[in-house]
Design a protein around this motif. Structure first.
Motif, PDB file in Angstrom:
ATOM      1  N   PRO A 175       0.829  -1.209   0.000  1.00 18.69           N
ATOM      2  CA  PRO A 175       0.000   0.000   0.000  1.00 18.69           C
ATOM      3  C   PRO A 175       0.865   1.261   0.000  1.00 18.69           C
ATOM      4  CG  PRO A 175      -0.316  -1.298   2.024  1.00 18.69           C
ATOM      5  CD  PRO A 175       0.634  -2.062   1.171  1.00 18.69           C
ATOM      6  N   ARG A 176       0.337   2.345  -0.641  1.00 13.90           N
ATOM      7  CA  ARG A 176       1.116   3.595  -0.670  1.00 13.90           C
ATOM      8  C   ARG A 176       1.049   4.288   0.688  1.00 13.90           C
ATOM      9  NH1 ARG A 176      -1.253   3.603  -6.062  1.00 13.90           N
ATOM     10  NH2 ARG A 176      -3.173   3.981  -4.925  1.00 13.90           N
ATOM     11  N   ARG A 177      -0.165   4.306   1.276  1.00 10.67           N
ATOM     12  CA  ARG A 177      -0.328   5.041   2.546  1.00 10.67           C
ATOM     13  C   ARG A 177      -1.307   4.279   3.438  1.00 10.67           C
ATOM     14  NH1 ARG A 177      -2.888  10.330   3.861  1.00 10.67           N
ATOM     15  NH2 ARG A 177      -1.538  11.359   5.365  1.00 10.67           N
ATOM     16  N   ALA A 178      -0.873   3.985   4.646  1.00 11.01           N
ATOM     17  CA  ALA A 178      -1.702   3.208   5.571  1.00 11.01           C
ATOM     18  C   ALA A 178      -1.933   3.993   6.851  1.00 11.01           C
ATOM     19  CB  ALA A 178      -1.016   1.886   5.905  1.00 11.01           C
ATOM     20  N   VAL A 179      -3.113   3.797   7.444  1.00  9.08           N
ATOM     21  CA  VAL A 179      -3.391   4.310   8.783  1.00  9.08           C
ATOM     22  C   VAL A 179      -3.355   3.120   9.728  1.00  9.08           C
ATOM     23  CG1 VAL A 179      -5.181   5.290  10.284  1.00  9.08           C
ATOM     24  CG2 VAL A 179      -4.775   6.268   8.018  1.00  9.08           C
TER      25      VAL A 179
ATOM     26  N   ARG B 147       9.413  -0.259   6.273  1.00  5.15           N
ATOM     27  CA  ARG B 147      10.490  -1.014   5.597  1.00  5.15           C
ATOM     28  C   ARG B 147      10.087  -1.394   4.177  1.00  5.15           C
ATOM     29  NH1 ARG B 147      12.573  -5.607   4.369  1.00  5.15           N
ATOM     30  NH2 ARG B 147      10.682  -6.744   4.799  1.00  5.15           N
ATOM     31  N   ARG B 148       8.769  -1.639   3.988  1.00  6.06           N
ATOM     32  CA  ARG B 148       8.278  -2.011   2.658  1.00  6.06           C
ATOM     33  C   ARG B 148       7.956  -0.794   1.787  1.00  6.06           C
ATOM     34  NH1 ARG B 148       4.374  -7.340   3.522  1.00  6.06           N
ATOM     35  NH2 ARG B 148       5.781  -8.440   4.940  1.00  6.06           N
ATOM     36  N   GLY B 149       8.178   0.413   2.322  1.00  5.07           N
ATOM     37  CA  GLY B 149       8.001   1.625   1.513  1.00  5.07           C
ATOM     38  C   GLY B 149       6.626   2.250   1.626  1.00  5.07           C
ATOM     39  N   THR B 150       5.822   1.816   2.581  1.00  7.21           N
ATOM     40  CA  THR B 150       4.485   2.400   2.780  1.00  7.21           C
ATOM     41  C   THR B 150       4.589   3.589   3.732  1.00  7.21           C
ATOM     42  OG1 THR B 150       3.416   0.260   2.450  1.00  7.21           O
ATOM     43  CG2 THR B 150       2.153   1.907   3.665  1.00  7.21           C
ATOM     44  N   GLU B 151       3.895   4.676   3.356  1.00 10.23           N
ATOM     45  CA  GLU B 151       3.821   5.828   4.256  1.00 10.23           C
ATOM     46  C   GLU B 151       2.807   5.484   5.348  1.00 10.23           C
ATOM     47  OE1 GLU B 151       2.327  10.179   3.540  1.00 10.23           O
ATOM     48  OE2 GLU B 151       3.393   9.406   1.763  1.00 10.23           O
ATOM     49  N   VAL B 152       3.087   5.851   6.599  1.00  9.90           N
ATOM     50  CA  VAL B 152       2.202   5.447   7.700  1.00  9.90           C
ATOM     51  C   VAL B 152       1.740   6.652   8.513  1.00  9.90           C
ATOM     52  CG1 VAL B 152       2.006   4.064   9.812  1.00  9.90           C
ATOM     53  CG2 VAL B 152       3.381   3.210   7.902  1.00  9.90           C
ATOM     54  N   VAL B 153       0.418   6.701   8.743  1.00  9.75           N
ATOM     55  CA  VAL B 153      -0.125   7.628   9.739  1.00  9.75           C
ATOM     56  C   VAL B 153      -0.526   6.764  10.929  1.00  9.75           C
ATOM     57  CG1 VAL B 153      -1.896   9.338  10.278  1.00  9.75           C
ATOM     58  CG2 VAL B 153      -1.000   9.153   7.933  1.00  9.75           C
ATOM     59  N   GLY B 154       0.156   6.946  12.051  1.00  6.64           N
ATOM     60  CA  GLY B 154      -0.147   6.176  13.251  1.00  6.64           C
ATOM     61  C   GLY B 154      -1.037   6.986  14.175  1.00  6.64           C
ATOM     62  N   LEU B 155      -2.147   6.399  14.600  1.00  4.83           N
ATOM     63  CA  LEU B 155      -3.054   7.074  15.528  1.00  4.83           C
ATOM     64  C   LEU B 155      -3.030   6.324  16.853  1.00  4.83           C
ATOM     65  CD1 LEU B 155      -6.172   7.518  13.187  1.00  4.83           C
ATOM     66  CD2 LEU B 155      -4.244   9.088  13.499  1.00  4.83           C
ATOM     67  N   ASP B 156      -2.827   7.035  17.936  1.00  2.09           N
ATOM     68  CA  ASP B 156      -2.776   6.359  19.229  1.00  2.09           C
ATOM     69  C   ASP B 156      -3.069   7.356  20.344  1.00  2.09           C
ATOM     70  OD1 ASP B 156      -1.804   4.785  21.585  1.00  2.09           O
ATOM     71  OD2 ASP B 156      -1.162   3.418  20.005  1.00  2.09           O
ATOM     72  N   SER B 157      -3.815   6.909  21.335  1.00  2.00           N
ATOM     73  CA  SER B 157      -4.114   7.767  22.494  1.00  2.00           C
ATOM     74  C   SER B 157      -3.068   7.588  23.589  1.00  2.00           C
ATOM     75  CB  SER B 157      -5.488   7.393  23.060  1.00  2.00           C
ATOM     76  OG  SER B 157      -5.464   6.051  23.510  1.00  2.00           O
ATOM     77  N   PHE B 158      -2.169   6.619  23.400  1.00  2.00           N
ATOM     78  CA  PHE B 158      -1.134   6.265  24.385  1.00  2.00           C
ATOM     79  C   PHE B 158      -1.756   5.766  25.703  1.00  2.00           C
ATOM     80  CE2 PHE B 158       1.007   9.858  21.942  1.00  2.00           C
ATOM     81  CZ  PHE B 158       1.449   8.994  20.944  1.00  2.00           C
ATOM     82  N   LEU B 159      -2.927   5.164  25.583  1.00  2.00           N
ATOM     83  CA  LEU B 159      -3.612   4.618  26.760  1.00  2.00           C
ATOM     84  C   LEU B 159      -2.816   3.451  27.340  1.00  2.00           C
ATOM     85  CD1 LEU B 159      -6.301   4.641  28.466  1.00  2.00           C
ATOM     86  CD2 LEU B 159      -7.212   3.001  26.814  1.00  2.00           C
ATOM     87  N   THR B 160      -2.430   2.513  26.488  1.00  2.00           N
ATOM     88  CA  THR B 160      -1.613   1.376  26.956  1.00  2.00           C
ATOM     89  C   THR B 160      -0.303   1.268  26.175  1.00  2.00           C
ATOM     90  OG1 THR B 160      -2.814  -0.108  25.458  1.00  2.00           O
ATOM     91  CG2 THR B 160      -3.598   0.016  27.732  1.00  2.00           C
ATOM     92  N   GLY B 161      -0.131   2.092  25.174  1.00  2.00           N
ATOM     93  CA  GLY B 161       1.106   2.117  24.385  1.00  2.00           C
ATOM     94  C   GLY B 161       1.883   3.385  24.678  1.00  2.00           C
ATOM     95  N   THR B 162       3.038   3.505  24.062  1.00  2.00           N
ATOM     96  CA  THR B 162       3.888   4.681  24.314  1.00  2.00           C
ATOM     97  C   THR B 162       4.664   5.028  23.045  1.00  2.00           C
ATOM     98  OG1 THR B 162       5.931   5.365  25.413  1.00  2.00           O
ATOM     99  CG2 THR B 162       5.509   3.023  25.410  1.00  2.00           C
TER     100      THR B 162
ATOM    101  N   VAL C 190      -5.723   7.336   1.497  1.00  2.00           N
ATOM    102  CA  VAL C 190      -5.336   6.193   2.343  1.00  2.00           C
ATOM    103  C   VAL C 190      -5.751   4.917   1.604  1.00  2.00           C
ATOM    104  CG1 VAL C 190      -5.770   4.992   4.544  1.00  2.00           C
ATOM    105  CG2 VAL C 190      -5.686   7.499   4.497  1.00  2.00           C
ATOM    106  N   ASP C 191      -4.822   3.948   1.511  1.00  2.00           N
ATOM    107  CA  ASP C 191      -5.163   2.664   0.850  1.00  2.00           C
ATOM    108  C   ASP C 191      -5.573   1.591   1.832  1.00  2.00           C
ATOM    109  OD1 ASP C 191      -4.017   3.567  -1.667  1.00  2.00           O
ATOM    110  OD2 ASP C 191      -2.078   3.251  -0.695  1.00  2.00           O
ATOM    111  N   LEU C 192      -5.071   1.724   3.073  1.00  2.00           N
ATOM    112  CA  LEU C 192      -5.243   0.627   4.020  1.00  2.00           C
ATOM    113  C   LEU C 192      -5.432   1.192   5.426  1.00  2.00           C
ATOM    114  CD1 LEU C 192      -4.940  -2.458   4.706  1.00  2.00           C
ATOM    115  CD2 LEU C 192      -2.471  -2.058   4.893  1.00  2.00           C
ATOM    116  N   VAL C 193      -6.435   0.671   6.150  1.00  2.00           N
ATOM    117  CA  VAL C 193      -6.617   1.016   7.559  1.00  2.00           C
ATOM    118  C   VAL C 193      -6.440  -0.264   8.361  1.00  2.00           C
ATOM    119  CG1 VAL C 193      -8.217   1.873   9.321  1.00  2.00           C
ATOM    120  CG2 VAL C 193      -8.225   2.902   7.034  1.00  2.00           C
ATOM    121  N   LEU C 194      -5.431  -0.269   9.230  1.00  2.00           N
ATOM    122  CA  LEU C 194      -5.199  -1.413  10.114  1.00  2.00           C
ATOM    123  C   LEU C 194      -5.669  -0.991  11.503  1.00  2.00           C
ATOM    124  CD1 LEU C 194      -1.571  -2.335   8.966  1.00  2.00           C
ATOM    125  CD2 LEU C 194      -3.655  -3.572   8.400  1.00  2.00           C
TER     126      LEU C 194
END
Ligand code: NAD
Length: 335
Positions: A17-21, A39-54, A84-88
């Protein structure tokens, strides 16, 4: 089960994918997925509230030009400008310690959060992948668990908040496919382990590794004869991305079918750390499943996926990370 014949890559879809969320990008699994997408060349928009992640989980790629990490609680809103091509969709408390402490947040992110993430995929014409869980099978009465097993879940038991949130999220994802034609997929993730698990997240492997490295006794629940199947995180990431680039709808189980008793896992951790810790047996949590093993026939036939990292190898890599980041670095040591 999937109702269509899959092909390795859907026609007309950018692969990679070119751009993933990625929602839940700063969590354990999210951060590994982000790393591999970049690493595979996809642009990434990461969304996180940092509730359990950091954000520390993505510190090593923070300066990568392809990554934008945005603090956002997806139960409030989701807004991402551009194509956006992909939402994970991974955002959700995931360990029992977290979801028992955060029951309403867990139900909200599984329901309202999934609704928002699906809405984003619909607006963008993107493929959508829901990170569901083996917990939808509950304390299973069929073993191993194939995708067409409906599960054995106690909706009012303590684990119900997580199990039912994910079951609802699966139903919502299916409804968006059927009603709005969104290109959806569901992955049912089985227990996964690896670097960046939190030492106090309550799951067996990080707990045992932390205890063994500190020379403390390893606390094994019950008689330790209940089984778990654990998949190394790199294998899981490969499976998720194979599903994302296929046109399979799922649900698809991704997990390692090798089954071990919890007691065996504890003994292996003692050996891998070179610790002198003993095992002590403590009470078992309510509704703790007795057995858990994925039937991965669908992932093997439709995606050509199977786990590749040996248990001993994955455990050694995890122990090495804990030694460096947790013991030496002091990261994530707070309870
Ligand atoms: P994690 O807790 O490390 O990551 C979850 C991330 O979601 C965190 O960074 C958290 O801050 C974020 N988050 C939570 N609520 C949010 C919200 N409302 N808005 C935005 N971000 C939010 O957990 P994980 O182990 O990485 O699990 C990731 C996903 O995979 C979860 O959906 C989980 O249910 C699923 N899963 C994980 C496993 C496993 O073995 N780790 C097994 C089955 C399913």
């Amino acid at each position: 089960m999937s109702d269509e014949t899959p092909s390795p890559a859907a026609p007309g879809r950018a692969d990679p994918p070119r751009r993933a969320v990625v929602t839940g990008a700063a969590g354990f699994l999210g951060s590994h997925l982000v790393e591999e997408l970049l690493r595979r060349g996809t642009e990434v928009v990461g969304l996180d509230s940092f509730l359990t992640g950091t954000p520390e989980n993505l510190a090593h790629v923070a300066e990568h030009p392809g990554l934008r990490l945005v603090r956002c609680d997806i139960t409030d809103y989701v807004h991402v400008p551009g194509d956006v091509d992909l939402v994970l969709h991974l955002a959700s408390p995931a360990s029992p310690v977290d979801y028992l402490k955060l029951p309403i947040e867990t139900l909200k992110v599984g329901s309202i959060g999934t609704l928002h993430a699906l809405g984003l995929a619909k607006d963008k014409g993107a493929r959508f992948l829901l990170a569901s869980t083996s917990e939808v099978y509950g304390d299973p009465q069929v073993h191993p668990q194939p995708e067409d097993y409906w599960g054995h879940v106690n909706p009012v038991g303590p684990r119900g908040v997580y199990d039912e949130a994910k079951r609802y999220a699966e139903a919502l994802t299916t409804a968006y496919r059927q009603t709005h034609g969104v290109d959806t997929a569901i992955v049912r993730i089985f227990n996964t382990f690896g670097p960046r698990m939190r030492p106090y997240d309550g799951r067996a492997i990080p707990t045992f590794v932390r205890q063994a490295l500190a020379g403390e006794p390893l606390t094994v629940a019950g008689d330790g004869l209940q089984t778990r199947s654990v998949c190394y995180v790199d294998d899981l990431v490969r499976g998720i991305l194979a599903l994302a680039s296929s046109d399979l709808t799922g649900p698809v189980n991704i997990g390692n079918p090798e089954e071990r008793t919890v007691r065996q896992i504890a003994e292996d951790v003692v050996a891998a750390t070179g610790s002198r810790s003993s095992l002590v047996f403590v009470g078992r949590p309510v509704d703790d499943p007795q057995v858990r093993r994925p039937d991965t026939a669908l992932a093997a036939s439709a995606l050509g996926w199977k786990p590749e990292v040996e248990w001993a190898d994955g455990l050694a890599r995890t122990v090495a990370w804990f030694r460096e980041a947790v013991v030496a670095g002091g990261a994530g040591t707070a309870q």
